[in-house]
Every structure is written in C-alpha cells, then in structure tokens.
Design a protein around this motif. Structure first.
Motif, PDB file in Angstrom:
ATOM      1  N   THR A  94       9.830  13.084  73.945  1.00 11.69           N
ATOM      2  CA  THR A  94       9.583  11.577  73.792  1.00 11.69           C
ATOM      3  C   THR A  94       8.585  11.025  74.594  1.00 11.69           C
ATOM      4  N   LEU A  95       8.704  11.490  76.015  1.00 13.61           N
ATOM      5  CA  LEU A  95       7.882  11.013  76.761  1.00 13.61           C
ATOM      6  C   LEU A  95       6.562  12.138  77.397  1.00 13.61           C
ATOM      7  N   GLY A  96       6.919  13.202  77.253  1.00 14.93           N
ATOM      8  CA  GLY A  96       6.126  14.436  77.248  1.00 14.93           C
ATOM      9  C   GLY A  96       5.453  14.615  78.617  1.00 14.93           C
ATOM     10  N   ALA A  97       4.121  14.917  78.707  1.00  8.51           N
ATOM     11  CA  ALA A  97       3.484  15.312  79.882  1.00  8.51           C
ATOM     12  C   ALA A  97       2.222  15.392  79.616  1.00  8.51           C
ATOM     13  N   GLU A  98       1.397  15.062  81.059  1.00 13.20           N
ATOM     14  CA  GLU A  98      -0.094  14.961  80.831  1.00 13.20           C
ATOM     15  C   GLU A  98      -1.014  15.539  82.017  1.00 13.20           C
ATOM     16  N   ILE A  99      -1.729  16.389  81.733  1.00 14.85           N
ATOM     17  CA  ILE A  99      -2.877  16.862  82.753  1.00 14.85           C
ATOM     18  C   ILE A  99      -3.956  16.230  82.701  1.00 14.85           C
ATOM     19  N   ALA A 100      -4.749  15.809  83.853  1.00 16.18           N
ATOM     20  CA  ALA A 100      -5.726  15.208  83.835  1.00 16.18           C
ATOM     21  C   ALA A 100      -7.011  15.909  84.643  1.00 16.18           C
ATOM     22  N   ASP A 101      -7.936  16.042  84.373  1.00 19.52           N
ATOM     23  CA  ASP A 101      -9.121  16.709  85.008  1.00 19.52           C
ATOM     24  C   ASP A 101      -9.973  15.633  85.458  1.00 19.52           C
ATOM     25  N   TYR A 102     -10.382  15.500  86.618  1.00 25.41           N
ATOM     26  CA  TYR A 102     -11.263  14.490  87.371  1.00 25.41           C
ATOM     27  C   TYR A 102     -12.687  15.170  87.739  1.00 25.41           C
ATOM     28  N   ASN A 103     -13.696  14.675  87.331  1.00 26.15           N
ATOM     29  CA  ASN A 103     -14.976  15.610  87.568  1.00 26.15           C
ATOM     30  C   ASN A 103     -14.805  17.045  87.642  1.00 26.15           C
TER      31      ASN A 103
END
Length: 218
Positions: A94-103
């Motif tokens: 339902t709320l899952g996951a996130e991966i973020a790439d910054y530069n």
C-alpha cells in the motif's frame, strides 16, 4: 555440444531473470546509482525532480527552487513491491518503498515493511546499527493499543515505559552514522504496529532535495 550450450544459456537466462530482486538494506548510500541498474526494474512510478524545496512563510507553502539539483525517484508500490525486500522482509504494497538518486548517487531510501514483520525490522536495525543516537518519545493510551504496546515492550524493553495508563514508546529512533542518517518510525494502530524506515545522506538532507524529509528536521 550445441544442446549443452543452449541449455546453459537457458539456465543463465532463468537465473538472471530470478535475481531481479533488490534488497534495499544492501544498497550503499552515497554510492554510484548506476551499480544498481534501477532503470531495469519495473516500478510503479519513476519521477524526475529539478531543484530543492524551500519553505515560504509568506504563503505557507513549499516550493521547488531549481539550482541545478537533479533527483530521480523510483517508487515501488502495489504489485511492484514483489521485486524488492528489506533484509528479506516483505514491503507493504500500500505504501511501498522509494529509492532516490541525487546527482548520480543513491541519496535516499524509504520503505514500509509489512506490519507483521515490524519486530523483525526493529531487531535487524538494532543488531546492525547498535544503540540509537537519538529517540523521540510518544505516548498512547495502552487500553486501546494493547497488541502494539505488548510488541514494543518485548522488542524495546529499555526504551518503553508505562505511566498512569499511558504507554511511552519511541515514536522515532534515529541512528546517525558518518554521512548517513537512519530513522525508524513506529506507528501503533489499534491492533498492529506499523513502521517506516528512512535512510538519507547528509548531502541530500542538507540540500533539502527530498520531499518526505522536509518535516523531519531535528
């Protein structure tokens, strides 16, 4: 021989197909994002962001200001959580996951583990990260949250206490390591103990590029 090589190729194909499961706990923050081939995964949404967040007191809003920052977020929800896990623990779809790439670097990971595994998540973080650097306490009426209170007092006996019918517990546990901060949010509902893990680099935190993190400033 031809048959053998075809079988071998087929076997390799099956094996590589199966290995597309990503363990979020093994991702090194501040490392080169390319190493994780994030664009090869089926994701719920891939979004690109230009800029960082600034709070405007005048109109009480958060605005994106572009000073050349580039963030790419990979969001896993619904059926897409089948491709990822956190140290073997299943992700809540339902709320899952996130991966973020910054530069070009891994800068942020957040995930909600299935609530049936919250205790395993607590144990994993305590074992790998040690004692929390900081704790933010919350309290709830134990009478209405007996199951989650019991779970928290089992998992975190030295961080929980009872006083006048109130159950005092760590609403957020923070581990500060060199250039990375780990946070665990505990969310006691009526019968279950919810959770959310946040891992962020010092750079992404200081530069205000992650929306989720804007209100978790210490």
């Amino acid at each position: 021989n031809m048959k053998k090589s075809i079988l071998f190729i087929a076997a390799v194909f099956v094996l590589t197909g199966c290995s597309q499961s990503l363990d979020l706990s093994k991702i090194q923050l501040n490392s080169d994002s390319k190493a994780y081939h994030l664009d090869d995964y089926d994701v719920f949404r891939r979004q690109e962001q230009k800029g960082h967040y600034e709070y405007s007191e005048k109109d009480n809003s958060l605005n994106l200001i572009d000073n050349g920052e580039r963030v790419i977020s990979y969001i896993f929800m619904d059926e897409y959580v089948k491709n990822i896990h956190f140290a073997g623990l299943k992700i809540n779809p339902t709320l899952g996951a996130e991966i973020a790439d910054y530069n070009g670097k891994i800068a942020f990971i957040s995930a909600e583990i299935k609530s049936s595994d919250t205790l395993k998540l607590i144990a994993y973080l305590m074992n790998t990260l040690g004692e929390p650097t900081k704790i933010y306490e919350n309290s709830i009426t134990e009478e209405f949250h007996q199951i989650p209170c019991q779970k928290m007092s089992e998992a975190l006996p030295s961080y929980t206490k009872r006083k006048d019918g109130e159950f005092i517990y760590p609403g957020r546990l923070v581990w500060k390591k060199e250039n990375v901060t780990y946070s665990l949010i505990l969310d006691p509902l009526t019968e279950v103990l919810g959770n959310r893990v946040y891992i962020i680099t010092k750079e992404a935190f200081n530069d205000n590029v992650i929306f989720d993190y804007r209100n978790l400033k210490e």
